[in-house]
Design a protein around this motif. Structure first.
Motif, PDB file in Angstrom:
ATOM      1  N   ILE A 173       0.839  -1.203   0.000  1.00  0.00           N
ATOM      2  CA  ILE A 173       0.000   0.000   0.000  1.00  0.00           C
ATOM      3  C   ILE A 173       0.874   1.253   0.000  1.00  0.00           C
ATOM      4  O   ILE A 173       0.662   2.181  -0.783  1.00  0.00           O
ATOM      5  CB  ILE A 173      -0.942   0.004   1.224  1.00  0.00           C
ATOM      6  N   GLN A 174       1.882   1.261   0.860  1.00  0.00           N
ATOM      7  CA  GLN A 174       2.737   2.457   0.911  1.00  0.00           C
ATOM      8  C   GLN A 174       3.465   2.668  -0.408  1.00  0.00           C
ATOM      9  O   GLN A 174       3.503   3.768  -0.944  1.00  0.00           O
ATOM     10  CB  GLN A 174       3.738   2.380   2.063  1.00  0.00           C
ATOM     11  N   TYR A 177       0.943   3.822  -3.097  1.00  0.00           N
ATOM     12  CA  TYR A 177       0.472   5.204  -2.887  1.00  0.00           C
ATOM     13  C   TYR A 177       1.597   6.185  -3.238  1.00  0.00           C
ATOM     14  O   TYR A 177       1.375   7.157  -3.979  1.00  0.00           O
ATOM     15  CB  TYR A 177       0.003   5.392  -1.440  1.00  0.00           C
ATOM     16  N   TYR A 178       2.781   5.932  -2.761  1.00  0.00           N
ATOM     17  CA  TYR A 178       3.903   6.830  -3.052  1.00  0.00           C
ATOM     18  C   TYR A 178       4.215   6.857  -4.551  1.00  0.00           C
ATOM     19  O   TYR A 178       4.472   7.916  -5.134  1.00  0.00           O
ATOM     20  CB  TYR A 178       5.154   6.402  -2.266  1.00  0.00           C
ATOM     21  N   VAL A 257      -6.161   1.965  -4.856  1.00  0.00           N
ATOM     22  CA  VAL A 257      -5.454   2.382  -3.642  1.00  0.00           C
ATOM     23  C   VAL A 257      -6.221   3.502  -2.949  1.00  0.00           C
ATOM     24  O   VAL A 257      -6.452   3.468  -1.738  1.00  0.00           O
ATOM     25  CB  VAL A 257      -4.012   2.838  -3.961  1.00  0.00           C
ATOM     26  N   TRP A 263      -4.608   4.023   2.674  1.00  0.00           N
ATOM     27  CA  TRP A 263      -3.575   5.057   2.810  1.00  0.00           C
ATOM     28  C   TRP A 263      -3.697   5.802   4.147  1.00  0.00           C
ATOM     29  O   TRP A 263      -2.727   6.394   4.603  1.00  0.00           O
ATOM     30  CB  TRP A 263      -3.664   6.055   1.649  1.00  0.00           C
ATOM     31  N   ARG A 264      -4.865   5.732   4.776  1.00  0.00           N
ATOM     32  CA  ARG A 264      -5.025   6.410   6.073  1.00  0.00           C
ATOM     33  C   ARG A 264      -4.023   5.931   7.111  1.00  0.00           C
ATOM     34  O   ARG A 264      -3.709   6.617   8.075  1.00  0.00           O
ATOM     35  CB  ARG A 264      -6.431   6.155   6.645  1.00  0.00           C
ATOM     36  N   ILE A 266      -0.899   5.196   6.700  1.00  0.00           N
ATOM     37  CA  ILE A 266       0.506   5.568   6.492  1.00  0.00           C
ATOM     38  C   ILE A 266       0.901   6.672   7.463  1.00  0.00           C
ATOM     39  O   ILE A 266       1.954   6.603   8.094  1.00  0.00           O
ATOM     40  CB  ILE A 266       0.749   6.001   5.030  1.00  0.00           C
TER      41      ILE A 266
ATOM     42  N   SER B 209      -6.465  12.366   1.068  1.00  0.00           N
ATOM     43  CA  SER B 209      -5.286  11.576   1.450  1.00  0.00           C
ATOM     44  C   SER B 209      -4.045  12.456   1.562  1.00  0.00           C
ATOM     45  O   SER B 209      -3.217  12.269   2.448  1.00  0.00           O
ATOM     46  CB  SER B 209      -5.047  10.441   0.440  1.00  0.00           C
ATOM     47  N   TRP B 213      -1.707  12.607   4.757  1.00  0.00           N
ATOM     48  CA  TRP B 213      -0.328  12.134   4.643  1.00  0.00           C
ATOM     49  C   TRP B 213       0.689  13.279   4.747  1.00  0.00           C
ATOM     50  O   TRP B 213       1.746  13.134   5.338  1.00  0.00           O
ATOM     51  CB  TRP B 213      -0.165  11.380   3.311  1.00  0.00           C
TER      52      TRP B 213
END
Lengths: 530, 530
Positions: A173-174, A177-178, A257, A263-264, A266, B209, B213
């Protein structure tokens, strides 16, 4: 052939060499950024000058705040007595082990049968690096710390509506997302959409940084690649010999994603309190309480339920009941440091001014539930390569935390199998203990199907049913903080309050420590100038 | 008043309850993603079926690859002998402690005088979760592991040309890079610059998000705030009582963060090998070697410098010299597993085919230098709240790594005070050992001015001067990999090679382990079918 020098050099040799080879200038080093990492307000041990000889202080509550106060006031020469409701010290700094029993409000008693060395911390369970006060006292009191695994890239993120309900590894996921964020921003930069915000020179560096950070390809795309798999995990990992070549995995698309909401999780690990390095006491959180107990335990009267606190010009008197005998007693002193939780204190007569009185009643307590389950083996390590860390889910258990000790042990292990707040915590707390365990197993098995096969026993603590606090910790809003916080912390004649509720670090032991240090420092000044 | 249930429930109770309350359907849980986390090719212990009775295997090198081969071939019934150049097992899996001496090429001898319990791992030093082979053998051989602190948010990032040469906390660089990236992307999204890449629905979630983040404010700006300080650190941290209110810190501007280049260090910690959880053996990396030594050490002939390897239809003969006596000896066997580093093997006559021969000569070895410095006290913990983790710098020392054990101890500590590759490593390796220490101190003091005051002693290992390997590890390029890798790994008549150089996990012990397992599996199949 080189000479055969005698190594190691001593410091003196080296200073001399540096002097010879580089001139004295080399010995004057530039100032480096020594010192506190902008942590809590704790900057070192306090030292109450002047002495409190002849004066007495009654401390209510032998939680961490009360024991910090007892320790520091005793050192300053005050006569100290502590009243404590429980048969043990520590308050919420508490661990449940095999052999322990716990009776909650409503009367249900649970008997913990965990194996030797296993435990549940129902309350605080980790010590951030920046909590210098706690770390200081752990060192002083001989409480060894070990790393707490907070962010484990192999743990899962789970949402029942995302990815067909299949848990995803945090790392995937990280990374995805990144990767997508990097690709999108690179795209915007290359379209000159941000030319008013970023100079052309910076834009070049920004693109280079996005490629590095997001694992983008040469065309600034986040795609299946060795670089991306080197973050999110491989379809087939690398190895040795002829079975060695890795096979890249396929990233998830941006929309999946985003819609997953996973993503919450992270940001959680990036807050100061959750940043690595982070610690736990070896053997359970109550090792901190035990450390304080060794230092000030002899000052504590246990099983003492405070029923009223009255101050006058002559001093402070607390009425209390011995919960074993029912005997009504009183304790008197010149001053009082009251560390009872506001949820309890609000129920006890106390003659302070209207401002403090209103403040005591202004702060609701957070609901919170923890469930510990013991399993026959550490299947999360053995089957799934998860060593410590936290799995997050939208199910009412909210979290599964894997133990940060005894890695690789073949014996039974205890999971923190639920750690919920909000309505989930109320809901679970309302259930009977056995129903909580049943639901926790049912929910956890969605993530770890080994649960039923490996389950041994469980215990739960719903904080609104905990007799000595009736809630987890004080929840300040911006509004209540502005209106009541200062009033709560002022010394009212002979009484001062302390505890996590009288701090900006609510729910953490560091709040209790810094609050107690601030309270006794001010009380001491008041007494000295009286 | 609730009943007083007897908790804990047994598994049987619960299964029965679930059956009653929710029907059999509740007992059928959805499949969860059990199993390997796409780690290395290691999937469990090998089991060489059929037995090798009557056949002998000569293993060259008692590093980890050689000892894995020795252990598994012995189990399969082969007669095994191992020749090893050093007086110890382990090869590059090595630790230097007080009392150890080390003589490098060129003749300089260093004597390590570290205090009891302190050590330097000159070679490998950490064990990623995904290196299942190493973790398997550690468990099997009784080698306890403890967490290695990889990414420490309190450690420094340093560049002599950035921020006036002042080291920055990792947490500040990461928070500010993320904050600015989030703000920029939010800006682009809100300008509809990415409407071809992101649907309107996804754009809403993306903005939400990014706020979470990046710690953005309501206007999607990254500014001084509690949220940002909650990541990057405070100007004044939160506390208790009347000194409690925190003061936010000021983020660095985007241009400074970008131009500093310090963002380069963020991606490092996100690669599979560096993701938390990550481990080290308790007491030093050579505890792994010692574990293998307990299992197969009796098969090892030490101080044996192999000078030639010749195979024929009859078997394999290695010529070697006893380095203590100068005696010339031979060892013979039916087959040979050669784990000598290619940098050494390329210097030894060996009659294999031209393809393997070319492969052996095709791989250059990475330069690398490590320096360990012992200091009187753990000032990085006591003064700067850095518990483990890695500081990075553009100075030739490249890294300072803080010990991941004995946190909070008041005794002396050893820093990995330099860990360089590339031209820095060549440059430092070319110096005399005392000059390396001098330069390491000088550079490290730029980041930690306590260096000179606290320094006790130091030791350094420049891998191109290490007699038994003459380099750190094999450096494959895409081109050499495509042309030579398969040729290197094929069995050539009676000889098969193994080691990290014969893997896709170069420079890690897992490469040696998986390479050895793959090699002995194939060799065994070859022998069985011969």
């Amino acid at each position: 052939m080189a000479e055969l020098p005698q190594i190691p050099m001593t410091k003196r040799d080296l200073l001399s060499m540096i002097g010879k080879s580089a001139g004295a200038g080399a010995m004057l080093m530039a100032m480096a950024p020594l010192g506190q990492a902008h942590a809590s307000t704790f900057t070192g041990p306090i030292n109450l000058q002047g002495g409190g000889t002849g004066k007495s202080v009654l401390i209510l509550g032998a939680g961490i705040a009360g024991m910090v106060a007892a320790l520091e006031l005793t050192r300053a020469g005050y006569q100290v007595q502590v009243l404590e409701y429980n048969a043990r010290v520590g308050g919420r700094c508490w661990s449940l082990r095999g052999g322990d029993s716990y009776t909650e409000l409503g009367g249900a008693t649970q008997h913990c049968t965990f194996s030797d060395g296993n435990y549940l911390n129902p309350g605080p369970w980790r010590i951030p690096t920046e909590h210098g006060g706690v770390i200081h006292y752990c060192k002083e009191l001989g409480v060894p710390l070990e790393p707490f695994q907070q962010n484990n890239y192999n743990a899962y993120l789970h949402h029942t509506d995302a990815f067909d309900g299949k848990p995803q590894r945090y790392k995937a996921i990280q990374a995805d997302y990144y990767g997508h964020v990097a690709e999108l921003l690179a795209k915007a930069v290359r379209q000159n959409a941000l030319s008013d915000a970023v100079t052309a020179e910076d834009a070049e560096i920004l693109l280079e940084s996005l490629r590095s950070w997001g694992a983008l390809d040469r065309n600034m795309r986040y795609v299946a690649s060795n670089a991306a798999s080197g973050r999110r995990g491989w379809a087939k990992g690398p190895g040795g010999g002829l079975t060695a070549e890795p096979i890249p995995s396929q990233p998830m698309d941006l929309s999946s994603v985003l819609k997953s909401g996973l993503w919450r999780n992270i940001a959680t690990h990036m807050t100061n309190e959750h940043q690595h390095a982070i610690f736990q006491p070896v053997g359970g959180m109550d090792r901190i309480a035990a450390g304080f107990g060794r230092a000030v335990g002899h000052l504590v009267r246990h099983n003492a339920k405070v029923t009223a606190i009255r101050q006058s010009d002559a001093g402070v008197v607390a009425e209390y009941e011995d919960t074993r005998t029912g005997e009504k007693l009183t304790a008197a002193a010149d001053y009082c440091v009251c560390t009872l939780p506001l949820s309890i204190l609000a129920q006890i007569p106390l003659n302070v001014g209207p401002d403090m009185s209103a403040a005591i009643r202004a702060v609701p307590y957070r609901p919170s539930l923890k469930v510990g389950l013991e399993f026959k083996r550490r299947f999360w390590e053995q089957d799934e390569q998860i060593y410590g860390g936290i799995t997050s889910t939208n199910l009412p258990i909210s979290q599964i935390s894997y133990p940060s000790d005894k890695y690789g042990s073949s014996g039974p292990g205890v999971l923190l199998a639920a750690y919920s707040g909000g309505s989930f915590a109320y809901e679970m707390t309302a259930l009977s203990p056995e129903e909580r365990i049943r639901r926790t197993l049912e929910m956890g098995a969605v993530i770890h199907p080994q649960y039923y096969e490996e389950f041994v026993s469980g215990i739960s603590v719903g904080w609104h049913r905990v007799p000595f606090v009736q809630g987890c910790f004080g929840m300040w809003s911006e509004e209540t903080r502005a209106r009541h916080y200062s009033n709560l912390c002022q010394i009212d004649n002979r009484v001062v309050l302390a505890g996590e509720h009288a701090s900006y670090i609510g729910g953490w032991i560091e709040g209790a420590v810094t609050s107690a240090l601030d309270a006794v420092t001010r009380l001491h000044q008041r007494i000295q100038s009286a």
